[in-house]
Design a protein around this motif. Structure first.
Motif, PDB file in Angstrom:
ATOM      1  N   GLU A 178      -2.184  -4.364  -4.515  1.00 20.93           N
ATOM      2  CA  GLU A 178      -2.929  -3.128  -4.389  1.00 20.93           C
ATOM      3  C   GLU A 178      -2.012  -1.918  -4.623  1.00 20.93           C
ATOM      4  O   GLU A 178      -0.808  -2.015  -4.488  1.00 20.93           O
ATOM      5  CB  GLU A 178      -3.600  -3.045  -3.007  1.00 20.93           C
ATOM      6  CG  GLU A 178      -2.654  -2.892  -1.832  1.00 20.93           C
ATOM      7  CD  GLU A 178      -2.098  -4.203  -1.332  1.00 20.93           C
ATOM      8  OE1 GLU A 178      -2.455  -5.268  -1.881  1.00 20.93           O
ATOM      9  OE2 GLU A 178      -1.280  -4.161  -0.397  1.00 20.93           O
ATOM     10  N   HIS A 179      -2.623  -0.817  -4.941  1.00 20.59           N
ATOM     11  CA  HIS A 179      -1.941   0.461  -5.171  1.00 20.59           C
ATOM     12  C   HIS A 179      -0.864   0.333  -6.252  1.00 20.59           C
ATOM     13  O   HIS A 179       0.230   0.880  -6.126  1.00 20.59           O
ATOM     14  CB  HIS A 179      -1.346   1.011  -3.866  1.00 20.59           C
ATOM     15  CG  HIS A 179      -2.394   1.299  -2.827  1.00 20.59           C
ATOM     16  ND1 HIS A 179      -2.186   2.114  -1.738  1.00 20.59           N
ATOM     17  CD2 HIS A 179      -3.682   0.897  -2.712  1.00 20.59           C
ATOM     18  CE1 HIS A 179      -3.276   2.185  -1.007  1.00 20.59           C
ATOM     19  NE2 HIS A 179      -4.198   1.437  -1.580  1.00 20.59           N
TER      20      HIS A 179
ATOM     21  N   PRO B  37      12.696   1.850  -0.397  1.00 22.87           N
ATOM     22  CA  PRO B  37      11.536   1.930  -1.294  1.00 22.87           C
ATOM     23  C   PRO B  37      11.297   3.314  -1.893  1.00 22.87           C
ATOM     24  O   PRO B  37      10.354   3.489  -2.659  1.00 22.87           O
ATOM     25  CB  PRO B  37      10.370   1.531  -0.379  1.00 22.87           C
ATOM     26  CG  PRO B  37      10.791   1.968   0.973  1.00 22.87           C
ATOM     27  CD  PRO B  37      12.288   1.801   1.013  1.00 22.87           C
ATOM     28  N   LEU B  38      12.112   4.312  -1.563  1.00 23.04           N
ATOM     29  CA  LEU B  38      11.877   5.656  -2.096  1.00 23.04           C
ATOM     30  C   LEU B  38      12.129   5.696  -3.604  1.00 23.04           C
ATOM     31  O   LEU B  38      12.940   4.938  -4.127  1.00 23.04           O
ATOM     32  CB  LEU B  38      12.808   6.668  -1.425  1.00 23.04           C
ATOM     33  CG  LEU B  38      12.518   7.084   0.001  1.00 23.04           C
ATOM     34  CD1 LEU B  38      13.577   8.076   0.458  1.00 23.04           C
ATOM     35  CD2 LEU B  38      11.127   7.687   0.135  1.00 23.04           C
TER      36      LEU B  38
ATOM     37  N   LEU C 118       1.222  -1.907  -7.187  1.00 24.75           N
ATOM     38  CA  LEU C 118       2.532  -2.508  -6.911  1.00 24.75           C
ATOM     39  C   LEU C 118       2.582  -3.848  -7.649  1.00 24.75           C
ATOM     40  O   LEU C 118       1.723  -4.698  -7.449  1.00 24.75           O
ATOM     41  CB  LEU C 118       2.726  -2.739  -5.416  1.00 24.75           C
ATOM     42  CG  LEU C 118       4.051  -3.414  -5.047  1.00 24.75           C
ATOM     43  CD1 LEU C 118       5.225  -2.473  -5.257  1.00 24.75           C
ATOM     44  CD2 LEU C 118       4.042  -3.905  -3.607  1.00 24.75           C
TER      45      LEU C 118
ATOM     46  N   ARG D 198       6.494   0.058  -8.443  1.00 27.48           N
ATOM     47  CA  ARG D 198       5.340   0.905  -8.180  1.00 27.48           C
ATOM     48  C   ARG D 198       5.059   1.681  -9.461  1.00 27.48           C
ATOM     49  O   ARG D 198       5.907   2.441  -9.906  1.00 27.48           O
ATOM     50  CB  ARG D 198       5.657   1.855  -7.027  1.00 27.48           C
ATOM     51  CG  ARG D 198       4.483   2.618  -6.519  1.00 27.48           C
ATOM     52  CD  ARG D 198       3.529   1.755  -5.725  1.00 27.48           C
ATOM     53  NE  ARG D 198       4.080   1.339  -4.432  1.00 27.48           N
ATOM     54  CZ  ARG D 198       3.363   0.707  -3.498  1.00 27.48           C
ATOM     55  NH1 ARG D 198       2.095   0.430  -3.728  1.00 27.48           N
ATOM     56  NH2 ARG D 198       3.920   0.340  -2.371  1.00 27.48           N
TER      57      ARG D 198
ATOM     58  N   ARG E 133       3.712   7.275   1.085  1.00 26.06           N
ATOM     59  CA  ARG E 133       4.908   6.480   1.312  1.00 26.06           C
ATOM     60  C   ARG E 133       4.550   4.994   1.348  1.00 26.06           C
ATOM     61  O   ARG E 133       3.428   4.618   1.666  1.00 26.06           O
ATOM     62  CB  ARG E 133       5.567   6.868   2.652  1.00 26.06           C
ATOM     63  CG  ARG E 133       6.234   8.225   2.647  1.00 26.06           C
ATOM     64  CD  ARG E 133       7.409   8.263   1.692  1.00 26.06           C
ATOM     65  NE  ARG E 133       8.070   9.564   1.723  1.00 26.06           N
ATOM     66  CZ  ARG E 133       9.092   9.857   2.544  1.00 26.06           C
ATOM     67  NH1 ARG E 133       9.547   8.953   3.374  1.00 26.06           N
ATOM     68  NH2 ARG E 133       9.643  11.048   2.518  1.00 26.06           N
ATOM     69  N   SER E 134       5.559   4.182   1.077  1.00 24.91           N
ATOM     70  CA  SER E 134       5.398   2.733   1.098  1.00 24.91           C
ATOM     71  C   SER E 134       4.963   2.260   2.484  1.00 24.91           C
ATOM     72  O   SER E 134       5.469   2.741   3.500  1.00 24.91           O
ATOM     73  CB  SER E 134       6.725   2.076   0.716  1.00 24.91           C
ATOM     74  OG  SER E 134       6.689   0.705   1.033  1.00 24.91           O
ATOM     75  N   GLU E 135       4.045   1.307   2.512  1.00 22.91           N
ATOM     76  CA  GLU E 135       3.533   0.831   3.802  1.00 22.91           C
ATOM     77  C   GLU E 135       4.636   0.253   4.680  1.00 22.91           C
ATOM     78  O   GLU E 135       4.498   0.184   5.895  1.00 22.91           O
ATOM     79  CB  GLU E 135       2.449  -0.229   3.592  1.00 22.91           C
ATOM     80  CG  GLU E 135       2.960  -1.522   2.992  1.00 22.91           C
ATOM     81  CD  GLU E 135       1.889  -2.617   2.947  1.00 22.91           C
ATOM     82  OE1 GLU E 135       1.455  -2.944   1.840  1.00 22.91           O
ATOM     83  OE2 GLU E 135       1.502  -3.123   3.998  1.00 22.91           O
TER      84      GLU E 135
ATOM     85  N   MET F   9       0.829  -1.200   0.000  1.00 21.96           N
ATOM     86  CA  MET F   9       0.000   0.000   0.000  1.00 21.96           C
ATOM     87  C   MET F   9       0.861   1.247   0.000  1.00 21.96           C
ATOM     88  O   MET F   9       2.003   1.222   0.441  1.00 21.96           O
ATOM     89  CB  MET F   9      -0.863   0.017   1.262  1.00 21.96           C
ATOM     90  CG  MET F   9      -1.982  -0.985   1.247  1.00 21.96           C
ATOM     91  SD  MET F   9      -3.181  -0.590   2.527  1.00 21.96           S
ATOM     92  CE  MET F   9      -2.191  -0.872   3.991  1.00 21.96           C
ATOM     93  N   LEU F  10       0.288   2.315  -0.467  1.00 19.13           N
ATOM     94  CA  LEU F  10       0.880   3.634  -0.306  1.00 19.13           C
ATOM     95  C   LEU F  10       0.016   4.362   0.709  1.00 19.13           C
ATOM     96  O   LEU F  10      -1.192   4.506   0.510  1.00 19.13           O
ATOM     97  CB  LEU F  10       0.873   4.396  -1.636  1.00 19.13           C
ATOM     98  CG  LEU F  10       1.867   3.927  -2.690  1.00 19.13           C
ATOM     99  CD1 LEU F  10       1.601   4.636  -4.014  1.00 19.13           C
ATOM    100  CD2 LEU F  10       3.298   4.173  -2.231  1.00 19.13           C
TER     101      LEU F  10
ATOM    102  N   GLU G 275      12.949   3.870   4.942  1.00 20.09           N
ATOM    103  CA  GLU G 275      13.324   2.524   5.358  1.00 20.09           C
ATOM    104  C   GLU G 275      14.504   2.089   4.509  1.00 20.09           C
ATOM    105  O   GLU G 275      14.495   2.233   3.292  1.00 20.09           O
ATOM    106  CB  GLU G 275      12.119   1.624   5.090  1.00 20.09           C
ATOM    107  CG  GLU G 275      12.331   0.189   5.407  1.00 20.09           C
ATOM    108  CD  GLU G 275      11.487  -0.697   4.509  1.00 20.09           C
ATOM    109  OE1 GLU G 275      10.700  -0.173   3.698  1.00 20.09           O
ATOM    110  OE2 GLU G 275      11.657  -1.913   4.594  1.00 20.09           O
TER     111      GLU G 275
ATOM    112  N   ILE H  34      -7.620   3.479   0.017  1.00 20.68           N
ATOM    113  CA  ILE H  34      -7.692   4.448   1.110  1.00 20.68           C
ATOM    114  C   ILE H  34      -8.734   5.477   0.703  1.00 20.68           C
ATOM    115  O   ILE H  34      -8.501   6.300  -0.176  1.00 20.68           O
ATOM    116  CB  ILE H  34      -6.315   5.044   1.397  1.00 20.68           C
ATOM    117  CG1 ILE H  34      -5.437   3.934   1.989  1.00 20.68           C
ATOM    118  CG2 ILE H  34      -6.427   6.209   2.381  1.00 20.68           C
ATOM    119  CD1 ILE H  34      -3.992   4.204   1.988  1.00 20.68           C
TER     120      ILE H  34
END
Ligand SMILES: [Zn+2]
Lengths: 84, 955, 165
Positions: free
Chosen positions: B247-248, C112-113, B250, B271, A11-13, A1-2, C129, A76
């Motif tokens: 989801e989202h 993950p950025l 990915l 992503r 941001r990444s979950e 999820m974001l 992270e 969301i």
């Protein structure tokens, strides 16, 4: 999820820690009945559909935030007020 | 003769690069560009596998990830199991073995299952091998139910990698539609991520002889690939399968043998802003008796072997179809000089344009295949006309096509919906649930002219035939070749009431194999629909789940192996510990800590006794750096601490500290720790090592969600302060020898206070707390000074016999004192009263976390498990930690458990702690530890075995 | 090496954790700190002191280690008013630099950025992270700089050497 963070944006979950559903407000423990106190402690919202829940941006800015997430789809449906 | 089925020319293989490989122990030769499957076909290997349940001989059926029959186990350097032979690029020295058979697919002992076949219907396992006797069946079933075993060792060289990626557009599939979409997005300047599972781009064009604007279609592909290569905004991967759509947007992509030495497989977590699904279509099987004979193959796969790999699976072919696509296959076969005995078409009328493609061939309309002869290889097919006329046609390959399924796995994984299209007789993408689009064959555009302008292709027309249904049919007609699910199994499931398609799947296991039923699921749905007399849309599909094709665990785990399988933390003393022979292990919150420091030839118990004796009789030192430490600042810290701790903290004066318990609001103990007041508005909170992160989360959550107006700011300083804790009767002597400007006398520097100053020349905060029960000085310094401080402590302590102390000894020392340990005595049920710590529960405060719940729980007269000490009657008898206590040692419900048991050097015997029903009132009585083979009587005592009044720690 | 990068584990920096309302911190710290960074997760810097805005009412001031004493004397962590928090945290973080042609690829293994220049600008600084740990991440000349909790330094070095092996 974001997950949308009010400070950082989406941001990444994996940067977040789940903080449970938003339950009822804490009643005054000195006036509430036993049954109401137990209800407050033990009954957590668990709907099929949008749930109001908290996440902690633990590996991010440290913000605690609340989103409405659809438990069926992970959509969301409502982000925190001041997130981008 | 090697490669007897290889053509002299043609195909996308390099005849100049022969490759040797072994299959089931026999040596063969193939060429660069081959898959294991095409090389086996080239060498005329017909029986390549045995089936899962009945151990029937099987051959190669498909040419790609849809392959249902031939699974192999790779050996040696690329050891891995359950790989479809059609997806393994051939390389020099490859060693492969069939699964499901022993000793070989030609002669398989498990084949006796075939004889029992009619006794193993769907659901047989569920009905027969169940509780209470499952344990009797399990070992032999596990052995017989063999897909490949997991490899014993990881691949000997190289490593796996997982990485993140971000893109504007992800395109799954580099066939004509995917390439065209990539060109358009790339030219528009978008970030493009194009991934395709094949070894080279082109998709179906690799297998077919099509033209675009009169030129070979592969020329168009080469131009497209070249243009994409020149775009810096395009990432184009081959041998890269998009196997999951989450989801989202990915998506997860598995890339095999990337152009980078040492990386075996790479997992991309992509992503994507937008996803384009260009995954093409998969040919589906026809369902007829004995449709699993070696040599019964998908028509498009026969075409691929002929065109792409220059091999012929057979010399005399019969084709069986319900749609147009097979006629192009026949045309290619004829062009290569292969004999086509007949085309059997189940349709009453075959379109003229289609017939025009195969002049001179014998085409039988309204005709189906009724049976196939040839146990270890097709020998003949029985043609049955609509009027019931039967004739056997001799052939060595039966190529069949039940039509085409758009490959909608990713589409469906994204939760987007499907709609059954009557014209194409297939499920097509309908409503998108995320930002994704399906294009090309995946969207039902099954002819090239619908995808690329100038493309020339035969129109696709079909009349569905979900299964051949003839009177007096004999022999199994398989819906799922991999899991040996036949039409009769589905009928049985329906008869027994499993009529939801998801139930049919689970009951029959149809579609649950490694191929996920790519060629057969639709026929199961069709069979259910026919049986129930409803349209396919009503039956629906089962849920498409990831992975689309098998993915190795290594790729998912990425680098997480060996020393970085789990995170680990070091202190500045870790190196010293390792250099000095400490036995190291994790002790909470990922810290690697010394367990004990054995001398030469010493065991654990001897080393621990020696360390404990040093602390009790002389002096010891341990590295206390991992304790969680937080600095709290603000006007509202006092009321906050009073709320989160059960006792009163606000009354602390600067320089002093207090032990306390943090409870959750339901009254459970979250943590124990010490709070110090640094000055009016600055406080220091220390938590147990293992709970530091959780306590930070707990405090931040309260402050941000419950008390946003309170002025409390928390800064984690665990790693700003390290400490060497000097403990034992001679601790003060060591401090003096180190040299300090702090007055160490008990009057000037009492227990539970701290002083800032210098120690051994380093700026230090010295804290008088004790986790051992002895006089202790916790010397906190900045980590940059810690290693040097440690050396100096050992040097200054040498005259006093100082020893380093590990976590094993710390455990013994705290048990002797009856100090709590989270996870031992604090087990999620015990409250402060049970632990004899009622004094920590403030009576004065009207509210704090947990107060109401504990009051509520303690109402009434129920007896509780309370903390006691235990002394085994036999002082040399150790009781295992965690052992249950039962009344009289009888086989009855437990009345408690042993939380700790250690050899006490001060008492020269085993001592322990236990939580025992009504324990506070049972001191002096005997309780009984009940083990499997014995009962150990223990005396119940107060939970303290050393210095009960705490004089030493205050000294 | 399958990746062309240089990895450097740095020595200590002078670090101060600042919390509170910006106006209150500014009025206490005076001109020792650079211009306040405007956007969340961005940085500013002057006179060798850099300021990272990495959380709501939360900043980190960073300078060379030889500036630690001087900076500490200006910021006076133990004396600042109740409504702001200043804590010296120099020892809590270990900084790494990953530079070279493949720096962004190595970073994408860890984090993950989205490091594309349009998404992660020159003045970006943020917690994220990294090898599943909390880490402070930013750009530096020729690549990226990041910091993890000091006790994880050896593990991250281990991880980086495996990633680039
Ligand atoms: Zn954030």
């Amino acid at each position: 999820m974001l997950i949308p963070c009010p400070f950082c944006g989406e941001r990444s979950e994996s940067e977040f820690i789940y903080g449970g559903p938003v339950g009822a407000d804490r009643p005054d423990p000195n006036t509430v009945s036993d049954a109401e106190w137990v209800e407050y402690l033990t009954v957590a919202p668990n709907p099929l559909g949008p749930v109001h829940e908290r996440w902690w941006h633990a590996r991010g800015c440290g913000e605690w935030l609340a989103i409405w997430r659809d438990t069926r789809t992970h959509d969301i449906v409502e982000a925190p007020d001041d997130s981008k | 003769m090697t490669q007897s089925n290889r053509h002299a020319s043609g195909g996308r293989i390099d005849r100049g690069q022969p490759l040797r490989f072994a299959f089931n122990g026999k040596s063969y030769e193939g060429f660069e560009g081959d898959t294991l499957a095409s090389a086996l076909v080239a060498n005329g290997v017909r029986v390549t596998a045995r089936s899962f349940k009945y151990h029937r001989p099987r051959g190669i059926v498909g040419h790609g990830p849809e392959e249902p029959a031939t699974l192999v186990e790779l050996e040696g350097e690329d050891a891995s199991g359950n790989r479809p032979a059609t997806t393994i690029p051939l390389r020099e020295g490859l060693r492969a073995r069939s699964v499901n058979c022993w000793p070989s697919p030609e002669f398989d002992l498990g084949g006796v299952n075939q004889l029992l076949g009619r006794f193993i219907p769907a659901g047989f396992y569920y009905k027969t091998f169940k509780w209470p006797n499952w344990h009797l069946f399990e070992p032999s079933i596990r052995k017989a139910a063999g897909l490949a075993a997991a490899p014993n060792n990881p691949p000997s060289s190289g490593h796996f990698e997982a990485r993140h990626a971000h893109t504007d557009v992800l395109i799954a599939g580099a066939g004509p539609a995917g390439l065209q979409a990539a060109l358009e997005a790339g030219r528009a300047g978008k970030r493009v991520f194009l991934a395709d599972e094949g070894t080279e781009a082109g998709g179906s064009l690799l297998n077919r002889n099509l033209t675009i604007n009169g030129q070979p279609a592969m020329g168009w592909v080469d131009d497209a690939v070249q243009e994409l290569r020149e775009m810096t905004n395009v990432t184009h991967l081959q041998k890269a399968t998009v196997w999951a759509y989450r989801e989202h947007n990915l998506l997860i992509v598995n890339e095999r043998n990337p152009e980078q030495d040492r990386i075996i497989e790479r997992s991309w977590r992509v992503r994507a802003g937008e996803v384009i699904i260009a995954t093409g279509a998969t040919e589906r099987a026809m369902v007829f008796s004995n449709n699993d004979r070696p040599g019964v193959m998908l028509a498009s796969s026969v075409q691929a072997y002929v065109n792409r790999w220059g091999v012929t699976p057979g010399k005399r072919l019969v084709l069986f179809t319900n749609n147009n696509s097979v006629y192009a296959v026949a045309s290619d076969l004829v062009a290569t000089g292969i004999r086509v005995e007949a085309i059997l078409d189940s349709r009453a009328t075959v379109p003229q344009a289609t017939l025009d493609m195969v002049p001179g061939l014998s085409v039988h309309a309204s005709t189906v295949v009724g049976d196939v002869r040839g146990r270890k290889g097709v020998k003949a097919a029985k043609a049955v006309s609509a009027t019931g006329v039967e004739s056997w046609i001799e052939c060595d390959v039966l190529a069949h096509s039940g039509g085409w399924n758009p490959t909608v796995h990713l589409w469906s994984q994204s939760r987007s919906s499907l709609q059954f299209d009557e014209r194409l007789a297939a499920f097509l993408p309908d409503q998108a649930a995320q930002n994704c689009t399906a294009i090309g064959a995946a969207a039902g555009h099954l002819a090239l002219d619908q995808i690329i302008e100038g493309g020339e292709d035969l129109a696709y027309e079909i009349e569905p035939l979900w299964r051949v249904d003839l009177p007096d049919q004999r022999g199994k007609a398989f819906l799922d070749i991999q899991n040996d699910v036949s039409v009769s199994d589905v009928h049985l499931a329906l008869r027994e009431g499993y009529d939801n398609v998801e139930h049919v799947k689970r009951y029959t296991t149809g579609g649950m194999g490694i191929d996920q039923g790519k060629t057969g699921n639709i026929n199961i749905i069709g069979t259910v629909a026919m049986q129930k007399g409803v349209p396919l849309q009503e039956v629906g599909t089962t849920t498409f789940r990831s992975p689309y094709t098998p993915v190795s665990f290594g790729a998912i785990g990425g680098l997480r192996e060996g020393s970085v399988l789990f995170p680990y933390r070091h202190t500045p003393v870790t190196q010293w510990n390792e250099d000095n022979g400490a036995v190291m292990y994790e002790a909470g919150a990922r810290w690697r800590r010394p367990g004990y420091f054995p001398d030469q030839g010493e065991g654990l118990q001897e080393a621990v006794n020696r360390e404990c004796r040093a602390v009790r009789e002389g002096v010891g030192v341990y590295d206390g750096s991992p304790l969680g430490t937080f600095e709290l600042k603000g006007r509202d810290v006092p009321q906050f601490l009073d709320f989160v701790y059960s006792n009163v903290m606000s009354s602390l004066t600067p320089g002093n500290g207090r032990y306390g318990l943090m409870l959750s609001d339901d009254g459970l103990i979250l943590d124990d720790g010490v709070v110090f007041r640094l000055d009016d508005h600055r406080w220091l909170v220390s938590t147990s090592t293992g709970h530091a992160d959780a306590m930070n989360q707990h405090m931040e959550k309260l402050l941000q969600t419950e008390f946003p107006d309170w002025q409390v700011m928390i800064t984690t300083v665990t790693s700003q302060w390290n400490n060497a804790t000097i403990c034992g009767p001679r601790a003060r002597d060591v401090m003096q020898a180190l040299g300090t400007d702090i007055d160490l006398s008990p009057e000037a520097f009492p227990f539970m206070s701290f002083r800032d100053g210098t120690v051994a020349g380093f700026p230090a905060r010295v804290v008088r707390v004790s986790f051992t029960g002895e006089l202790s000085f916790e010397v906190n310094v900045a980590p940059r000074h810690m290693a040097a401080l440690w050396d100096k402590v050992l040097e200054a302590g040498e005259p006093f016999g100082i020893l380093p102390v590990g976590s094993e000894s710390s455990h013994v020392l705290r048990v002797e004192k009856g100090f709590l340990s989270l996870g031992h005595e604090v087990d999620g049920t015990a409250d402060a009263y049970d632990l004899g710590m009622g004094w920590v529960m403030s009576k004065k405060k009207t509210d704090y976390l947990g107060k109401r719940s504990i009051l509520l729980r303690r109402e009434g007269a129920s007896t509780r498990r309370e903390l006691v000490g235990i002394l085994p009657d036999d002082p040399n008898k150790q009781v295992p930690e965690g052992a249950p206590l039962t009344p009289g040692g009888r086989k009855e419900a437990t009345e408690g458990l042993v939380t700790a048991c250690v050899w006490s050097v001060v008492n020269d015997r085993w001592v322990g702690l236990a939580l025992l029903q009504g324990g506070h009132g049972r001191h002096g009585e005997t309780a009984h530890v009940r083990l499997k083979d014995e009962v150990i009587p223990v005396k119940i005592t107060k939970p303290v075995f050393h210095d009960p009044d705490g004089n030493l720690l205050r000294s | 090496m399958s990746y062309d990068v240089e990895i450097v584990r740095q020595g200590l920096n002078a670090l101060f954790d600042l919390k509170g309302k910006p106006a209150a911190i500014q009025s206490w710290a005076g001109d020792v700190l650079p211009t306040w960074p405007e956007r969340p997760n961005s940085r500013s810097g002057q006179d060798a002191v850099e300021l990272y805005h990495i959380g709501r009412n939360h900043w980190i001031a960073r300078a060379a280690l030889d500036q630690e004493v001087k900076l500490g004397e200006h910021l006076r962590p133990t004396d600042c008013p109740a409504d702001i928090s200043i804590v010296q945290v120099s020892d809590t973080l270990t900084f790494f630099r990953v530079t070279g042609p493949h720096a962004d690829e190595v970073m994408s293994i860890a984090c993950p950025l989205d490091f594309h220049e349009t998404e992660f600008s020159e003045d970006a600084v943020t917690y994220s992270e990294l090898f599943s740990l909390k880490a402070l991440v930013m750009r530096c000349k020729g690549g990226f700089e990041f910091a993890v909790e000091q006790s994880f330094g050896d593990m991250v070095e281990d991880y980086l050497s495996r990633a680039t092996a």
